[in-house]
Motif scaffolding. Structure first.
Motif, PDB file in Angstrom:
ATOM      1  N   GLU A 107      87.485  23.222  42.686  1.00  0.00           N
ATOM      2  CA  GLU A 107      86.837  22.461  41.630  1.00  0.00           C
ATOM      3  C   GLU A 107      86.018  21.294  42.164  1.00  0.00           C
ATOM      4  O   GLU A 107      85.017  20.892  41.568  1.00  0.00           O
ATOM      5  CB  GLU A 107      87.885  21.943  40.639  1.00  0.00           C
ATOM      6  N   GLY A 108      86.447  20.727  43.295  1.00  0.00           N
ATOM      7  CA  GLY A 108      85.741  19.592  43.860  1.00  0.00           C
ATOM      8  C   GLY A 108      84.566  19.971  44.735  1.00  0.00           C
ATOM      9  O   GLY A 108      83.898  19.110  45.310  1.00  0.00           O
ATOM     10  N   SER A 133      84.370  21.103  47.626  1.00  0.00           N
ATOM     11  CA  SER A 133      84.417  20.785  49.052  1.00  0.00           C
ATOM     12  C   SER A 133      85.363  21.680  49.839  1.00  0.00           C
ATOM     13  O   SER A 133      85.275  21.742  51.058  1.00  0.00           O
ATOM     14  CB  SER A 133      84.836  19.326  49.258  1.00  0.00           C
ATOM     15  N   GLY A 145      96.363  22.950  39.850  1.00  0.00           N
ATOM     16  CA  GLY A 145      95.565  21.746  39.657  1.00  0.00           C
ATOM     17  C   GLY A 145      94.194  21.958  40.261  1.00  0.00           C
ATOM     18  O   GLY A 145      93.772  23.091  40.503  1.00  0.00           O
ATOM     19  N   ASP A 146      93.488  20.874  40.493  1.00  0.00           N
ATOM     20  CA  ASP A 146      92.125  20.946  41.026  1.00  0.00           C
ATOM     21  C   ASP A 146      92.118  20.564  42.499  1.00  0.00           C
ATOM     22  O   ASP A 146      92.669  19.526  42.882  1.00  0.00           O
ATOM     23  CB  ASP A 146      91.203  19.994  40.272  1.00  0.00           C
ATOM     24  N   LEU A 147      91.447  21.365  43.301  1.00  0.00           N
ATOM     25  CA  LEU A 147      91.260  21.010  44.705  1.00  0.00           C
ATOM     26  C   LEU A 147      90.210  19.909  44.839  1.00  0.00           C
ATOM     27  O   LEU A 147      89.301  19.799  44.024  1.00  0.00           O
ATOM     28  CB  LEU A 147      90.814  22.235  45.515  1.00  0.00           C
ATOM     29  N   ALA A 148      90.342  19.109  45.871  1.00  0.00           N
ATOM     30  CA  ALA A 148      89.348  18.056  46.134  1.00  0.00           C
ATOM     31  C   ALA A 148      88.004  18.675  46.470  1.00  0.00           C
ATOM     32  O   ALA A 148      87.935  19.794  46.937  1.00  0.00           O
ATOM     33  CB  ALA A 148      89.832  17.180  47.278  1.00  0.00           C
ATOM     34  N   LYS A 168      97.044  26.625  43.530  1.00  0.00           N
ATOM     35  CA  LYS A 168      96.365  26.041  44.676  1.00  0.00           C
ATOM     36  C   LYS A 168      97.288  25.929  45.880  1.00  0.00           C
ATOM     37  O   LYS A 168      96.825  25.692  47.004  1.00  0.00           O
ATOM     38  CB  LYS A 168      95.775  24.676  44.321  1.00  0.00           C
ATOM     39  N   LEU A 217     100.978  29.340  50.717  1.00  0.00           N
ATOM     40  CA  LEU A 217      99.533  29.213  50.551  1.00  0.00           C
ATOM     41  C   LEU A 217      99.217  27.731  50.564  1.00  0.00           C
ATOM     42  O   LEU A 217      99.804  26.958  49.796  1.00  0.00           O
ATOM     43  CB  LEU A 217      99.076  29.830  49.222  1.00  0.00           C
ATOM     44  N   SER A 265      94.797  21.631  52.216  1.00  0.00           N
ATOM     45  CA  SER A 265      93.600  21.169  51.506  1.00  0.00           C
ATOM     46  C   SER A 265      94.054  20.316  50.330  1.00  0.00           C
ATOM     47  O   SER A 265      94.802  20.779  49.458  1.00  0.00           O
ATOM     48  CB  SER A 265      92.773  22.351  51.001  1.00  0.00           C
TER      49      SER A 265
END
Lengths: 133, 131
Positions: A24-25, A27, B128-131, B30, B48, B67
């Motif tokens: 989502e970011g 990167s 959730g959201d990865l950076a 994630k 993972l 990550s």
């Protein structure tokens, strides 16, 4: 421009079982296959039937409060994760627990307890992440 | 040859079962990890996006992700094997030592007496959201 891809199967080029998806970011990337849920189920402990599920062939009732979901497609090894829970409105104590053990590639054992005793609970749920065989 | 596909929506070949790729990315786990928390130095048995497991105290572990997540407000679920026939083991967030974007903290308690307990077959999943 909006785009639409119609396809029945996705396969990696370098490795068939590995497709990267941008996070989502923007990167980092994550592995599509490894991040997907490999199985889940919602069942009634009172009658031992699966109400809805994904990648589940059946549910074995091993006795009061003890169930073993049987996978349609096996896991690659026994080192996958399984999380489970139950409907809090049907418990009789504040000491509820779901123990998850006996990990096998084709099934996993779930034991539901309420106040220390194994019990059949309705609205029992579980979800599995890991690698498919 | 490696390739990159940029697309907003996926459908099956018949044009059904549409799903936006944002749901594919946002709905995928994630990180996940399976480890034996009962041994002196727990290591991931399979995972993972998990770099290592830190055993921070009895019943307390940190999943150090490779990550980073974009923020600390991600969702995690945990599970642990019933501990040697004793009452219970329940995984939960560590209120006193909150998660960070790279360290997801798990602690297990015996439901009967609230004592911290090490567990085997420990597992965690992060969405959730990865950076």
């Amino acid at each position: 421009m909006a785009s639409l891809l119609k396809v029945d199967a996705l396969t990696g080029v370098t490795a068939a079982g590995s497709i990267s998806v941008t996070g989502e970011g923007n990167s980092t990337t994550t592995n599509l296959q490894q991040g997907l849920t490999k199985g889940w189920g919602h069942f009634e402990g009172s009658d031992g039937t699966l109400d809805d599920s994904f990648n589940m062939a059946s549910l074995t009732d091993n006795g009061t409060g003890i169930f073993s979901p049987q996978f349609s497609n096996s896991m690659a090894n026994v080192h996958y994760t399984c999380n489970a829970n139950m409907n809090s409105s049907v418990v009789s104590s504040n000491q509820t627990e779901v123990s998850i053990g006996t990990y096998a590639t084709g099934s996993v054992k779930l034991t539901f307890r309420d106040g220390g005793s194994t019990v059949d609970k309705d609205d029992s749920v579980f979800i599995i992440h890991g690698d498919l065989a | 040859m490696a390739s990159e596909l940029r697309v907003n929506t996926l459908k099956d070949a018949a044009g059904n079962n549409s799903i936006a790729t944002s749901f594919v990315a946002g709905g995928s786990a994630k990180a996940w990890v399976k480890f034996d928390g009962s041994i002196t130095t727990p290591v991931a048995q399979d995972s993972l996006n998990s770099a290592s497991i830190t055993d921070s105290a009895t019943g307390s572990y940190i999943n150090n992700v490779t990550s980073a997540l974009s923020n600390a407000n991600y969702m995690m679920t945990t599970a642990g094997e019933h501990d040697g026939g004793s009452f219970a083991s329940v995984g939960e967030y560590n209120h006193d030592s909150p998660n960070t974007t790279t360290a997801s903290k798990i602690q297990y308690h015996n439901v009967a007496n609230s004592a911290a307990v090490d567990v085997g077959n420990a597992g965690q999943v992060i969405h959730g959201d990865l950076a």
